[in-house]
Design an enzyme around this catalytic site. Structure first.
Site, PDB file in Angstrom:
ATOM      1  CD  GLN A  97      -3.076   2.571   6.815  1.00  0.00           C
ATOM      2  OE1 GLN A  97      -3.703   2.839   7.843  1.00  0.00           O
ATOM      3  NE2 GLN A  97      -3.669   2.451   5.648  1.00  0.00           N
ATOM      4  CE  LYS A 102      -5.037   5.570   4.474  1.00  0.00           C
ATOM      5  NZ  LYS A 102      -6.040   4.697   3.794  1.00  0.00           N
ATOM      6  NE  ARG A 109       0.116   1.326   3.404  1.00  0.00           N
ATOM      7  CZ  ARG A 109       1.090   2.181   3.621  1.00  0.00           C
ATOM      8  NH1 ARG A 109       2.345   1.759   3.744  1.00  0.00           N
ATOM      9  NH2 ARG A 109       0.869   3.472   3.723  1.00  0.00           N
ATOM     10  N   GLY A 110       0.268   2.396  -0.126  1.00  0.00           N
ATOM     11  CA  GLY A 110       1.038   3.620  -0.327  1.00  0.00           C
ATOM     12  C   GLY A 110       1.103   3.888  -1.825  1.00  0.00           C
ATOM     13  CB  ALA A 111       0.274   6.910  -3.825  1.00  0.00           C
ATOM     14  NE  ARG A 135      -6.175   0.784  -1.810  1.00  0.00           N
ATOM     15  CZ  ARG A 135      -5.529   1.310  -0.766  1.00  0.00           C
ATOM     16  NH1 ARG A 135      -4.219   1.161  -0.639  1.00  0.00           N
ATOM     17  NH2 ARG A 135      -6.181   1.997   0.159  1.00  0.00           N
ATOM     18  CG  ASP A 172      -3.135   8.049  -1.526  1.00  0.00           C
ATOM     19  OD1 ASP A 172      -3.030   8.500  -0.369  1.00  0.00           O
ATOM     20  OD2 ASP A 172      -2.817   6.892  -1.861  1.00  0.00           O
TER      21      ASP A 172
HETATM   22  O1  MRU Z   1      -4.515   3.094   2.185  1.00  0.00           O
HETATM   23  P1  MRU Z   1      -3.042   3.352   2.058  1.00  0.00           P
HETATM   24  O2  MRU Z   1      -2.245   2.834   3.220  1.00  0.00           O
HETATM   25  O3  MRU Z   1      -2.506   2.908   0.718  1.00  0.00           O
HETATM   26  O4  MRU Z   1      -2.916   4.941   2.099  1.00  0.00           O
HETATM   27  C1  MRU Z   1      -1.642   5.515   1.979  1.00  0.00           C
HETATM   28  C2  MRU Z   1      -1.644   6.984   2.117  1.00  0.00           C
HETATM   29  O5  MRU Z   1      -2.665   7.611   2.230  1.00  0.00           O
HETATM   30  C3  MRU Z   1      -0.314   7.664   2.027  1.00  0.00           C
HETATM   31  O6  MRU Z   1      -0.308   8.831   2.788  1.00  0.00           O
HETATM   32  C4  MRU Z   1      -0.047   8.033   0.554  1.00  0.00           C
HETATM   33  O7  MRU Z   1      -0.243   6.931  -0.286  1.00  0.00           O
HETATM   34  C5  MRU Z   1       1.330   8.538   0.365  1.00  0.00           C
HETATM   35  S1  MRU Z   1       2.539   7.246   0.581  1.00  0.00           S
HETATM   36  C6  MRU Z   1       4.038   7.881   0.207  1.00  0.00           C
END
Ligand code: MRU
Length: 343
Positions: free
Chosen positions: A192, A244, A51-53, A89, A233
């Site tokens: 997270q 998030k 996870r994470g963009a 996603r 994201d």
């Molecule tokens: O649902 P997630 O854990 O994928 O959400 C991640 C976030 O919202 C992060 O802040 C975002 O992707 C930036 S990660 C460098």
């Protein structure tokens, strides 16, 4: 395999083998899963193994390579695969961006383009790692010595191909001796912050205090916070930021209690084709995640649950957006597009 500047990594790819660190299992155990095909990669993205963009964008790029090898001359099948992957996603633009880049590279039979696609995926990974290092330096230089910073979610090595976005800035600022305190919101419901950010900062040797996000107002009011630092994201043409869920609340609180608000994101997260945040699809996940976070099997009969996992912070609440192509300041209109178009 792409080298890393962090002691933590979440994606490994070498000689056609893709492996992901299963983030559902952290911090209890470090379990690497071998991802055999695109369907498996799409499931891993949907189920938050990764996870994470930026990390889901990189995983998608490698998955396109696996699919090209598996499909050979079946171009139609490969294109269908890519659609499945892009839909895994909806909110993070990096996923769609990576898939579109790969789609553009295989003009004929995908099987013939495997090496081209593989080189492109590795280059994306290298570029993300380099962008993280640049952003860490420029973001940290904005933070005055003795500052308290507050972050949300996990934006570190687990969420990217390098040291991270917002968390990369925090680690660098700590190592440069600029930080008095690092605070991290636990980040409901998937935790997270509690499970991943705390674990990552422990690996990096950075002391952190984790709080429930409901405590952020009181901590800002009583102790003072100098900077709220978050990732993104997707960042729209006007500077609105999808991130998030809970980020908007922190931005409002920052304005109320005099903290500055920094967003850290690579240019792959900028989306000038979306004019403003109201056009972004916000992912709604299964409400069971809320109950499971509390150690419960599910909702009592008759109880409904809302689980939007991202929110939109309007540009007017953001003091700066740190990218590898420079630090953008308000007004953001035009500057997002210019950063993307920069050669
Ligand atoms: O649902 P997630 O854990 O994928 O959400 C991640 C976030 O919202 C992060 O802040 C975002 O992707 C930036 S990660 C460098």
């Amino acid at each position: 395999m792409v080298r890393s500047t962090s002691t933590v990594r979440s994606i490994r790819y070498a000689s056609g083998v893709l492996e992901l660190l299963d983030q559902r299992e952290l911090p209890a155990r470090e379990l690497w899963l071998r991802i055999d095909d695109l369907e498996h990669a799409a499931r891993a993205i949907r189920d938050l193994v990764v996870r994470g963009a930026p990390a889901i964008g990189l995983t998608a790029a490698y998955a396109c390579v696996l699919a090209a090898r598996a499909r050979g001359n079946d171009r139609e099948g490969w294109l269908r695969d890519l659609d499945v992957l892009a839909a895994a996603r909806p909110t993070a633009i990096n996923l769609r961006g990576a898939v579109e880049q790969m789609r553009g590279l295989a003009e004929g039979a995908p099987g013939e383009a495997v090496e081209t696609l593989e080189r492109a995926a590795l280059a994306m990974h290298e570029a993300d790692l380099a962008a993280n290092d640049t952003m860490a330096g420029s973001g940290a230089s904005l933070i005055e010595p003795g500052s308290t910073v507050l972050t949300h979610c996990n934006t570190g090595a687990l969420a990217t191909g390098g040291i991270g976005t917002a968390l990369g800035v925090i680690v660098r600022a700590w190592n440069d001796g600029r930080l008095a305190r690092v605070l991290a919101c636990e980040t409901r419901p998937w935790l997270q912050g509690l499970r991943l950010t705390a674990w990552e900062l422990a690996h990096e040797g950075v002391p952190v205090e984790v709080l429930v996000e409901g405590a952020a107002a009181a901590v800002m009011q009583r102790d003072g916070v100098d900077w709220v630092i978050v990732g993104a994201d997707r960042i729209c043409a006007n500077g609105d930021v999808a991130n998030k869920v809970g980020t908007l609340m922190l931005a409002v609180l920052a304005r109320r209690f005099g903290a500055r608000f920094m967003v850290v994101a690579p240019s792959t997260t900028l989306d000038p084709s979306t004019p403003s945040g109201d056009r972004i699809e916000i992912e709604q996940r299964d409400g069971g995640e809320l109950w499971r976070a509390a150690g419960l099997a599910g909702a009592p009969a008759g109880v409904a649950t809302l689980n939007p996992v991202f929110d939109l912070t309007p540009a007017e609440l953001i003091d700066c957006i740190v990218t590898e192509r420079g630090v953008l300041e308000p007004p953001f209109g035009g500057r997002i597009r210019a950063a993307v178009d920069e050669p």
